[in-house]
Design a protein around this motif. Sequence first.
Motif, short mmCIF file in Angstrom:
data_model
loop_
_atom_site.label_atom_id
_atom_site.label_comp_id
_atom_site.label_asym_id
_atom_site.label_seq_id
_atom_site.Cartn_x
_atom_site.Cartn_y
_atom_site.Cartn_z
N ALA A 133 0.82 -1.22 0.00
CA ALA A 133 0.00 0.00 0.00
C ALA A 133 0.85 1.27 0.00
O ALA A 133 0.80 2.06 -0.94
CB ALA A 133 -0.94 -0.01 1.20
N ILE A 134 1.66 1.45 1.05
CA ILE A 134 2.45 2.69 1.16
C ILE A 134 3.47 2.80 0.04
O ILE A 134 3.66 3.86 -0.56
CB ILE A 134 3.14 2.77 2.53
CG1 ILE A 134 2.11 2.69 3.67
CG2 ILE A 134 3.94 4.07 2.64
CD1 ILE A 134 1.01 3.72 3.59
N TYR A 191 -7.51 -11.70 -4.51
CA TYR A 191 -7.76 -11.74 -3.07
C TYR A 191 -8.45 -10.47 -2.54
O TYR A 191 -8.77 -10.40 -1.35
CB TYR A 191 -6.45 -11.96 -2.30
CG TYR A 191 -6.13 -13.41 -2.05
CD1 TYR A 191 -6.30 -13.98 -0.80
CD2 TYR A 191 -5.66 -14.22 -3.08
CE1 TYR A 191 -6.00 -15.32 -0.56
CE2 TYR A 191 -5.36 -15.55 -2.86
CZ TYR A 191 -5.54 -16.09 -1.60
OH TYR A 191 -5.25 -17.42 -1.38
N VAL A 192 -8.70 -9.50 -3.40
CA VAL A 192 -9.48 -8.33 -2.97
C VAL A 192 -10.96 -8.69 -2.85
O VAL A 192 -11.75 -7.90 -2.32
CB VAL A 192 -9.30 -7.12 -3.92
CG1 VAL A 192 -7.85 -6.71 -3.99
CG2 VAL A 192 -9.84 -7.42 -5.32
N PRO A 240 -15.08 -4.79 -3.97
CA PRO A 240 -14.16 -5.69 -3.27
C PRO A 240 -14.52 -5.85 -1.79
O PRO A 240 -15.07 -4.93 -1.18
CB PRO A 240 -12.80 -5.02 -3.44
CG PRO A 240 -12.96 -4.10 -4.61
CD PRO A 240 -14.38 -3.63 -4.55
N ASN A 241 -14.19 -6.99 -1.25
CA ASN A 241 -14.37 -7.23 0.19
C ASN A 241 -13.35 -8.27 0.64
O ASN A 241 -13.68 -9.44 0.83
CB ASN A 241 -15.79 -7.73 0.47
CG ASN A 241 -16.04 -7.92 1.96
OD1 ASN A 241 -15.53 -7.17 2.78
ND2 ASN A 241 -16.81 -8.95 2.30
N PRO A 242 -12.08 -7.85 0.79
CA PRO A 242 -11.03 -8.81 1.13
C PRO A 242 -11.23 -9.46 2.49
O PRO A 242 -11.73 -8.82 3.42
CB PRO A 242 -9.76 -7.95 1.09
CG PRO A 242 -10.21 -6.54 1.25
CD PRO A 242 -11.58 -6.48 0.65
N GLY A 271 -5.15 -9.31 1.03
CA GLY A 271 -6.15 -8.70 0.15
C GLY A 271 -6.43 -7.25 0.50
O GLY A 271 -6.57 -6.41 -0.39
N ARG A 272 -6.49 -6.96 1.80
CA ARG A 272 -6.77 -5.58 2.23
C ARG A 272 -5.66 -4.63 1.80
O ARG A 272 -5.92 -3.53 1.32
CB ARG A 272 -6.95 -5.51 3.74
CG ARG A 272 -8.27 -6.05 4.24
CD ARG A 272 -8.61 -5.52 5.63
NE ARG A 272 -7.59 -5.83 6.62
CZ ARG A 272 -7.56 -6.94 7.34
NH1 ARG A 272 -8.47 -7.87 7.16
NH2 ARG A 272 -6.61 -7.13 8.25
#
Length: 299
Positions: free
Chosen positions: A84-85, A108-109, A124-126, A131-132
């Motif tokens: 992410a970062i 995986y999201v 999406p709903n990891p 996934g998140r």
Amino acid sequence: MVTKKKVLVIGKNGQLGSEIGHQAQSFLDLNFTFTSSAELDLTDSAQMVNYFSSNRYDVVINCAAYTNVEGAEASEEEARLVNAIGVKNLAELCFLNKIFLIHISTDYVFDGSTGYPINEDVTPNPLGVYGRTKLEGEQFIIVSGCDHLIFRISWLYSQFGDNFVKTIANLSASKKELKVVYDQVGTPTSSIDFSRFLLKIIEDGNYLKFQGIYHYANQGVCSWYDFAYQIVQILQHDCRVVPVLSDEYPSKVKRPNYVVLNKRKLCKHFRVEISHWNDSLRHFLTNHKGLICNNQISI
């Protein structure tokens, strides 16, 4: 004289980065640079700024990721830093330097609850950290405003790194029986097929025509059991593959039970035909059987 597009591939030592490096020799109109995390660390913002102030590119392909799904549950901070970062740092620099970003994400999201092939508009709903954090990376790219393509892929395999195909090929060569789950369904992705697709759309300029999120995997649907069964059959190993439920293998990670990516949007926009997973698997194993049987491909 036509100027070659300058392409930076980040994550050269992973499955996809390695395969792109292998395929690059066939794309002579592209000028490639490959970096590892030791050479370009996405999480080091100062190093990133310095690197992009000294080097100019037309396209960046980001293959770098924290991909240890189990490990991410215990190392959320580390996974988020890379997935992410680090992606946020990269996207912002691509925006500032007018570089087109191609980013690799994951199935995986999704939580696997739909029961039908998932298109890009499904929310999406990891289910886990991996996934998140990958979803966060996608969101940071969109917010950055950089020109981009995000490709969600599933069940990637190649001749490089660790993956399911190589694991089953090696284990079935020495074991009489393998138990493999059959209640998790998806589609394999050949790194050969996908890397050639990526490099072709860059070479012909089609990457500039469409932006946003796309799904890519080979065609067809299978369980992990079906996938393993076909590997053993193609290699003609004397090994019985036994279907079992996933609850026989307790895990810290809840994996999606059904994630089949709908590729209709990608096929329509990029006018590409994607091979069936079984055909691509057979092609891969036929061309690498000698290496596998001689144990030159490690897992």
